[in-house]
Design an enzyme around this catalytic site. Structure first.
Site, mmCIF file in Angstrom:
data_model
loop_
_atom_site.group_PDB
_atom_site.id
_atom_site.type_symbol
_atom_site.label_atom_id
_atom_site.label_comp_id
_atom_site.label_asym_id
_atom_site.label_seq_id
_atom_site.Cartn_x
_atom_site.Cartn_y
_atom_site.Cartn_z
ATOM 1 N N GLU A 91 5.694 -2.926 -7.388
ATOM 2 C CA GLU A 91 6.289 -4.274 -7.513
ATOM 3 C C GLU A 91 7.793 -4.184 -7.741
ATOM 4 O O GLU A 91 8.377 -5.024 -8.448
ATOM 5 C CB GLU A 91 5.658 -5.051 -8.665
ATOM 6 C CG GLU A 91 4.201 -5.357 -8.469
ATOM 7 C CD GLU A 91 3.981 -6.464 -7.478
ATOM 8 O OE1 GLU A 91 4.972 -6.977 -6.926
ATOM 9 O OE2 GLU A 91 2.818 -6.777 -7.237
ATOM 10 N N THR B 112 10.742 -0.851 -8.242
ATOM 11 C CA THR B 112 10.886 0.185 -9.271
ATOM 12 C C THR B 112 11.819 -0.308 -10.383
ATOM 13 O O THR B 112 12.537 -1.302 -10.228
ATOM 14 C CB THR B 112 11.476 1.485 -8.675
ATOM 15 O OG1 THR B 112 12.829 1.217 -8.304
ATOM 16 C CG2 THR B 112 10.692 1.984 -7.463
HETATM 17 P P1 TGC Z 1 17.899 -9.542 0.669
HETATM 18 O O1 TGC Z 1 19.030 -9.535 1.672
HETATM 19 O O2 TGC Z 1 18.212 -9.613 -0.769
HETATM 20 O O3 TGC Z 1 16.928 -10.737 1.039
HETATM 21 C C1 TGC Z 1 16.375 -10.884 2.335
HETATM 22 C C2 TGC Z 1 16.066 -12.352 2.543
HETATM 23 O O4 TGC Z 1 15.074 -12.762 1.583
HETATM 24 C C3 TGC Z 1 15.614 -13.809 0.745
HETATM 25 N N1 TGC Z 1 15.103 -13.541 -0.598
HETATM 26 C C4 TGC Z 1 14.196 -14.281 -1.186
HETATM 27 N N2 TGC Z 1 13.578 -15.400 -0.801
HETATM 28 C C5 TGC Z 1 12.682 -15.933 -1.647
HETATM 29 N N3 TGC Z 1 12.359 -15.381 -2.835
HETATM 30 C C6 TGC Z 1 12.952 -14.245 -3.255
HETATM 31 N N4 TGC Z 1 12.635 -13.698 -4.416
HETATM 32 C C7 TGC Z 1 13.915 -13.638 -2.422
HETATM 33 N N5 TGC Z 1 14.688 -12.537 -2.510
HETATM 34 C C8 TGC Z 1 15.401 -12.486 -1.384
HETATM 35 C C9 TGC Z 1 17.113 -13.667 0.860
HETATM 36 O O5 TGC Z 1 17.752 -14.863 0.566
HETATM 37 C C10 TGC Z 1 17.257 -13.258 2.311
HETATM 38 O O6 TGC Z 1 17.066 -14.421 3.101
HETATM 39 P P2 TGC Z 1 17.806 -14.572 4.544
HETATM 40 O O7 TGC Z 1 17.412 -15.928 4.984
HETATM 41 O O8 TGC Z 1 19.265 -14.407 4.247
HETATM 42 O O9 TGC Z 1 17.264 -13.479 5.401
HETATM 43 O O10 TGC Z 1 16.971 -8.296 0.994
HETATM 44 P P3 TGC Z 1 17.249 -6.743 0.928
HETATM 45 O O11 TGC Z 1 16.696 -6.138 2.161
HETATM 46 O O12 TGC Z 1 18.672 -6.459 0.548
HETATM 47 O O13 TGC Z 1 16.263 -6.272 -0.268
HETATM 48 C C11 TGC Z 1 16.479 -6.606 -1.559
HETATM 49 C C12 TGC Z 1 15.495 -5.851 -2.489
HETATM 50 C C13 TGC Z 1 15.840 -4.368 -2.552
HETATM 51 C C14 TGC Z 1 15.685 -6.483 -3.848
HETATM 52 C C15 TGC Z 1 14.046 -6.033 -2.007
HETATM 53 O O14 TGC Z 1 13.845 -5.404 -0.786
HETATM 54 C C16 TGC Z 1 13.050 -5.504 -3.004
HETATM 55 O O15 TGC Z 1 12.665 -6.214 -3.920
HETATM 56 N N6 TGC Z 1 12.552 -4.220 -2.849
HETATM 57 C C17 TGC Z 1 11.485 -3.691 -3.663
HETATM 58 C C18 TGC Z 1 10.221 -3.629 -2.845
HETATM 59 C C19 TGC Z 1 9.001 -3.969 -3.672
HETATM 60 O O16 TGC Z 1 9.063 -4.524 -4.734
HETATM 61 N N7 TGC Z 1 7.831 -3.689 -3.112
HETATM 62 C C20 TGC Z 1 6.631 -4.050 -3.745
HETATM 63 C C21 TGC Z 1 5.473 -3.867 -2.794
HETATM 64 S S1 TGC Z 1 4.004 -4.711 -3.302
HETATM 65 C C22 TGC Z 1 3.445 -3.835 -4.610
HETATM 66 O O17 TGC Z 1 4.030 -2.942 -5.117
HETATM 67 C C23 TGC Z 1 2.157 -4.294 -5.119
HETATM 68 S S2 TGC Z 1 1.543 -3.401 -6.449
HETATM 69 C C24 TGC Z 1 0.299 -4.423 -6.802
HETATM 70 C C25 TGC Z 1 -0.535 -4.087 -7.963
HETATM 71 O O18 TGC Z 1 -1.376 -3.160 -7.848
HETATM 72 O O19 TGC Z 1 -0.447 -4.821 -8.986
HETATM 73 P P1 FAD Z 2 11.210 4.973 -2.987
HETATM 74 O O1 FAD Z 2 11.618 3.655 -2.453
HETATM 75 O O2 FAD Z 2 11.264 6.142 -2.071
HETATM 76 O O3 FAD Z 2 12.031 5.271 -4.291
HETATM 77 C C1 FAD Z 2 12.033 6.562 -4.908
HETATM 78 C C2 FAD Z 2 13.060 6.553 -6.059
HETATM 79 O O4 FAD Z 2 14.352 6.237 -5.535
HETATM 80 C C3 FAD Z 2 12.745 5.467 -7.093
HETATM 81 O O5 FAD Z 2 13.062 5.955 -8.376
HETATM 82 C C4 FAD Z 2 13.691 4.336 -6.733
HETATM 83 O O6 FAD Z 2 14.028 3.534 -7.847
HETATM 84 C C5 FAD Z 2 14.912 5.121 -6.230
HETATM 85 N N1 FAD Z 2 15.678 4.281 -5.297
HETATM 86 C C6 FAD Z 2 15.298 3.784 -4.088
HETATM 87 N N2 FAD Z 2 16.295 3.057 -3.569
HETATM 88 C C7 FAD Z 2 17.311 3.080 -4.447
HETATM 89 C C8 FAD Z 2 18.616 2.500 -4.464
HETATM 90 N N3 FAD Z 2 19.052 1.704 -3.499
HETATM 91 N N4 FAD Z 2 19.402 2.757 -5.530
HETATM 92 C C9 FAD Z 2 18.965 3.545 -6.554
HETATM 93 N N5 FAD Z 2 17.744 4.112 -6.606
HETATM 94 C C10 FAD Z 2 16.936 3.879 -5.542
HETATM 95 N N6 FAD Z 2 2.844 -1.595 -2.113
HETATM 96 C C11 FAD Z 2 2.307 -2.631 -1.415
HETATM 97 O O7 FAD Z 2 2.883 -3.125 -0.454
HETATM 98 N N7 FAD Z 2 1.101 -3.156 -1.783
HETATM 99 C C12 FAD Z 2 0.374 -2.664 -2.811
HETATM 100 O O8 FAD Z 2 -0.712 -3.179 -3.115
HETATM 101 C C13 FAD Z 2 0.912 -1.550 -3.543
HETATM 102 N N8 FAD Z 2 0.178 -0.993 -4.554
HETATM 103 C C14 FAD Z 2 0.641 0.168 -5.140
HETATM 104 C C15 FAD Z 2 -0.188 0.856 -6.026
HETATM 105 C C16 FAD Z 2 0.238 2.061 -6.588
HETATM 106 C C17 FAD Z 2 -0.668 2.812 -7.499
HETATM 107 C C18 FAD Z 2 1.528 2.552 -6.293
HETATM 108 C C19 FAD Z 2 2.028 3.824 -6.909
HETATM 109 C C20 FAD Z 2 2.350 1.873 -5.423
HETATM 110 C C21 FAD Z 2 1.910 0.685 -4.812
HETATM 111 N N9 FAD Z 2 2.682 0.022 -3.850
HETATM 112 C C22 FAD Z 2 2.171 -1.049 -3.153
HETATM 113 C C23 FAD Z 2 3.944 0.604 -3.410
HETATM 114 C C24 FAD Z 2 5.101 0.367 -4.367
HETATM 115 O O9 FAD Z 2 5.561 -0.939 -4.298
HETATM 116 C C25 FAD Z 2 6.189 1.383 -4.009
HETATM 117 O O10 FAD Z 2 5.734 2.651 -4.450
HETATM 118 C C26 FAD Z 2 7.524 1.034 -4.625
HETATM 119 O O11 FAD Z 2 8.049 -0.153 -4.062
HETATM 120 C C27 FAD Z 2 8.537 2.176 -4.452
HETATM 121 O O12 FAD Z 2 8.562 2.668 -3.171
HETATM 122 P P2 FAD Z 2 8.447 4.255 -2.904
HETATM 123 O O13 FAD Z 2 7.270 4.754 -3.647
HETATM 124 O O14 FAD Z 2 8.495 4.456 -1.448
HETATM 125 O O15 FAD Z 2 9.726 4.870 -3.595
#
Ligand code: TGC
Ligand code: FAD
Length: 385
Positions: free
Chosen positions: A364, A366
């Site tokens: 969700e 890092t």
């Molecule tokens: P950025 O340029 O900031 O934004 C792209 C476009 O999105 C808009 N936007 C939003 N819109 C609505 N709500 C938000 N919270 C929004 N944040 C951004 C933004 O305005 C823009 O719109 P447009 O129209 O200009 O295109 O995007 P970026 O590519 O620079 O990325 C920003 C960053 C790094 C913060 C984002 O990519 C990010 O949050 N990365 C982390 C990825 C992540 O959290 N992955 C999670 C995967 S799911 C998961 O882990 C589930 S675990 C589940 C469990 O087991 O509980």
């Molecule tokens: P990376 O993006 O490769 O990052 C590795 C390290 O580099 C981290 O410490 C990070 O903070 C650092 N880093 C990366 N970019 C930067 C930067 N710009 N500046 C400084 N530091 C940086 N994803 C889903 O879509 N759906 C799910 O249901 C889901 N469930 C998950 C369940 C588990 C158990 C786990 C472990 C992960 C899950 N994820 C899911 C994925 C999770 O969201 C990613 O692991 C997470 O977003 C980080 O991506 P990555 O593992 O590729 O690490």
């Protein structure tokens, strides 16, 4: 229940009642079995229909579609109580609620909502959310998964990695780029030709929750499986706001369980003819832990008020997710030390919480990414690249 600043008094009768009933549910259904499942790396699938009966799937989704129609503080309290049991069980509930039901309700059409939401609410269907890819975790905008139009349908190719629930899910809400590079939400159903969801093994964290891949080998997608109302990266990021909010509450539950275990142990275990709790160093640890839990509870409650008013920002949610998960991880480590050698065993929940939280601090978004989201909000200058 750890509540040093009487947060309970700030809750409505309904919120307290729901918190208490989920607390009892966790004590009866999760706590007695979770350590065995974590040790064996098995998922307690019998909990799915029970989660449905308890109303923990989609508490904030409209009652019209089988959800609870509840406010966000109640949702947070539910996540907190489940994570007292286990972060992996909270994962199951929060993925289903925030990452599957939320996008379907917000961005799906009426037919999609009617088809999937009521069954997701009861647990008859289980969902997962596919954003992360092998080469694109923190930077989902780089995704390579493609959704390309071909005649009257689309072809989905690519893969997703680290997906909670994927091997056991009936449907996956998947994010893919179209020809113009716009990100679209796609509903992929188990059994579709070319779709598989292999399990990821050898995890030392979230061992009672199933994690896997999603592989799309030219999967045929019809128009009725595409979320029509919105596209772009902002759409999955809006879903993440929901889930991160739930984690900000959930992590407090894991911290409370560790802290309460440590308080009890410190009052019983004797060294040098005195209980551990009578040593100043132990009291320092316990006092600091309680202070940090209380601060996190207040942060979550205020965030919940803002969310109920539709005012909680992404950066505010990042602050709470980041702070509260780090707080929980620190408390798990300190509690583990209070238990000495016993702390590393499965006789107590602390080591399991600690290992789980190592995933929670990464998924969700890092710890670093949430810091950068805050930094960008403070300075106006994104420092992701
Ligand atoms: P950025 O340029 O900031 O934004 C792209 C476009 O999105 C808009 N936007 C939003 N819109 C609505 N709500 C938000 N919270 C929004 N944040 C951004 C933004 O305005 C823009 O719109 P447009 O129209 O200009 O295109 O995007 P970026 O590519 O620079 O990325 C920003 C960053 C790094 C913060 C984002 O990519 C990010 O949050 N990365 C982390 C990825 C992540 O959290 N992955 C999670 C995967 S799911 C998961 O882990 C589930 S675990 C589940 C469990 O087991 O509980
Ligand atoms: P990376 O993006 O490769 O990052 C590795 C390290 O580099 C981290 O410490 C990070 O903070 C650092 N880093 C990366 N970019 C930067 C930067 N710009 N500046 C400084 N530091 C940086 N994803 C889903 O879509 N759906 C799910 O249901 C889901 N469930 C998950 C369940 C588990 C158990 C786990 C472990 C992960 C899950 N994820 C899911 C994925 C999770 O969201 C990613 O692991 C997470 O977003 C980080 O991506 P990555 O593992 O590729 O690490």
């Amino acid at each position: 229940m750890t509540d040093y600043y009487s947060i309970k008094d700030l809750l409505t009768d309904e919120q307290q009642m729901i918190q208490n009933s989920v607390h009892q549910f966790v004590q009866k259904e999760i706590t007695p079995i979770i350590e065995e499942h974590a040790q064996a790396c098995t998922f307690p699938s019998q909990l799915i229909p029970k989660f449905g009966e308890m109303g923990v799937f989609g508490p904030s989704v409209s009652t019209k579609y089988g959800g609870g129609g509840l406010d966000y503080i109640t949702y947070g309290l539910i996540m907190q109580e489940i994570e007292k049991g286990d972060s992996g069980m909270r994962s199951v509930a929060s993925v289903q609620s925030s990452l599957v039901m939320f996008p379907l309700e917000q961005f799906g059409n009426e037919a999609q909502k009617e088809k999937y939401l009521p069954k997701l609410a009861t647990g008859e269907l289980l969902g997962c959310f596919g954003l992360t890819e092998p080469n694109h975790g923190s930077n989902p905008n780089g995704m390579e998964t493609k959704l390309i139009k071909k005649g009257d349908h689309y072809i989905l190719t690519g893969s997703k990695m680290w997906i909670t629930n994927s091997p056991i899910a009936d449907i996956a809400v998947v994010w893919a780029k179209n020809e113009e590079g716009r990100i679209k939400g796609v509903i992929v159903e188990k059994g579709m030709k070319g779709f598989s969801a292999p399990e990821i093994h050898n995890k030392w964290s979230l061992r009672a929750s199933v994690t896997g891949e999603l592989v799309f080998d030219d999967v045929v997608i019809t128009e009725d499986h595409i979320l029509p109302l919105k596209d772009g990266l902002g759409v999955p990021l809006m879903c993440l706001d929901q889930a991160r909010y739930g984690i900000a509450w959930g992590a407090i539950g894991a911290a409370m369980d560790c802290y309460e275990t440590a308080v009890k142990y410190a009052s019983e275990r004797k060294q040098f003819d005195k209980t551990l709790g009578s040593f100043q160093l132990t009291q320092k640890k316990l006092s600091e832990m309680l202070t940090e839990i209380t601060k996190s509870q207040l942060l979550a409650l205020r965030l919940g008020q803002l969310k109920n008013q539709g005012k909680a920002t992404t950066a505010q949610i990042s602050m709470a997710k980041r702070n509260n998960v780090e707080m929980a991880l620190n408390i798990a480590r300190t509690s583990r030390q209070i238990l000495g050698g016993m702390g590393i065993t499965g006789n107590y929940p602390i080591m399991r919480h600690m290992m789980n939280l190592e995933s929670v601090v990464t998924y969700e978004g890092t710890h670093d990414i949430h810091l950068l989201i805050l930094g960008a909000d403070i300075t106006g200058t994104p420092a992701f690249i």
